[in-house]
Design a protein around this motif. Sequence first.
Motif, PDB file in Angstrom:
ATOM      1  N   GLY A 141       0.777  -1.233   0.000  1.00 38.22           N
ATOM      2  CA  GLY A 141       0.000   0.000   0.000  1.00 38.22           C
ATOM      3  C   GLY A 141       0.811   1.286   0.000  1.00 38.22           C
ATOM      4  N   TRP A 142       2.098   1.227   0.351  1.00 35.38           N
ATOM      5  CA  TRP A 142       2.922   2.440   0.355  1.00 35.38           C
ATOM      6  C   TRP A 142       3.339   2.855  -1.045  1.00 35.38           C
ATOM      7  N   THR A 152       0.584   9.704  -4.214  1.00 39.68           N
ATOM      8  CA  THR A 152      -0.631   9.091  -3.677  1.00 39.68           C
ATOM      9  C   THR A 152      -0.401   7.597  -3.483  1.00 39.68           C
ATOM     10  N   SER A 155      -2.524   2.365  -1.218  1.00 36.22           N
ATOM     11  CA  SER A 155      -3.519   2.045  -0.189  1.00 36.22           C
ATOM     12  C   SER A 155      -4.784   2.884  -0.338  1.00 36.22           C
ATOM     13  N   SER A 156      -4.666   4.078  -0.910  1.00 36.78           N
ATOM     14  CA  SER A 156      -5.859   4.902  -1.137  1.00 36.78           C
ATOM     15  C   SER A 156      -6.814   4.213  -2.099  1.00 36.78           C
ATOM     16  N   ALA A 157      -6.248   3.585  -3.132  1.00 37.98           N
ATOM     17  CA  ALA A 157      -7.077   2.833  -4.084  1.00 37.98           C
ATOM     18  C   ALA A 157      -7.669   1.595  -3.418  1.00 37.98           C
ATOM     19  N   LYS A 159      -8.417   1.212  -0.261  1.00 36.87           N
ATOM     20  CA  LYS A 159      -9.475   1.652   0.656  1.00 36.87           C
ATOM     21  C   LYS A 159     -10.731   2.009  -0.126  1.00 36.87           C
ATOM     22  N   ALA A 160     -10.564   2.609  -1.299  1.00 37.43           N
ATOM     23  CA  ALA A 160     -11.713   2.950  -2.132  1.00 37.43           C
ATOM     24  C   ALA A 160     -12.440   1.690  -2.601  1.00 37.43           C
ATOM     25  N   ARG A 163     -14.580   0.415   0.261  1.00 39.20           N
ATOM     26  CA  ARG A 163     -15.820   1.184   0.407  1.00 39.20           C
ATOM     27  C   ARG A 163     -16.817   0.842  -0.692  1.00 39.20           C
ATOM     28  N   TRP A 169     -11.969  -1.874   5.617  1.00 38.67           N
ATOM     29  CA  TRP A 169     -10.559  -1.672   5.284  1.00 38.67           C
ATOM     30  C   TRP A 169      -9.752  -1.826   6.563  1.00 38.67           C
ATOM     31  N   ASP A 172      -8.423   0.978   8.881  1.00 37.81           N
ATOM     32  CA  ASP A 172      -9.312   1.707   9.784  1.00 37.81           C
ATOM     33  C   ASP A 172      -9.367   1.040  11.151  1.00 37.81           C
TER      34      ASP A 172
END
Length: 261
Positions: A141-142, A152, A155-157, A159-160, A163, A169, A172
């Motif tokens: 994720g890093w 970016t 991990s942002s992808a 987490k999306a 959701r 995730w 959290d």
Amino acid sequence: MDSRPRIRLLTRGDDLGAFEAGNRAIIDAYQYGILRNASLIAPAPNIHHAAHLVKQFPRLCLGLHITLTSEWDAPRWGPVSPAETVPSLVNRDGCFFRTTMELFRQGINIDEAVREVKAQLQLVRSLGLDICYLDEHMVPGWIFHPADTLRTPLSSAFKAIAREEGLIWYGDITTQAEALPASRDLPETLRHIQPGTYLLVTHPAYDDAETRQVVGSGHTQPGNLARIRAQDAQLLRAPEVMRIIDERHIQLVRYDEVSLL
């Protein structure tokens, strides 16, 4: 109603699907020990064996162990997606790169990574498994695309996706839970922890002919991985650990129970 502050222990077994010896150890740690959550490696060679076992225990909370690397000399694995559709994720042998650093240096295509994660999720669901959460194998994720000036993280992808798919995730939960080491000191640690939520991540497997031949990723000597993972399997079923959990009324919780507590 008992209003005393509670100690909650989130126990997770990783790499379900990698080895049959690991699949059996995880099931035994759930059935006879303290394990309540297990994370699946969808591209791994023993995923169908894992699915057959876990479907017999619907209360074992399952997660997708997002996998974009393949660290062992054997077994090796590659993407669930056709390799030609995710070229930035694969080495010349058609398998994943061994480390997240290799993957980063390759210049990962984020869209390809998202496509592969969704394919992995679709595969485990097609096997009849109810997936509750997403977490990461070898923590990719890093990673960010080298051309991304904002850096970016991948991990942002991830987490999306969680959701979008109605999943938890794991990051959290990590912010709510204090990590405990999977070591022989666990009984002493459990005797003294204060009320709160704790996370114990393990990699249980049995020491047998299958796991003794596995080398790579820091385990250069045959048998080393088998020995270490067998210690995790024993820890999760250790009578002393189970006795302390019972005496201190420590609650063993699933990922989908943490947000409810």
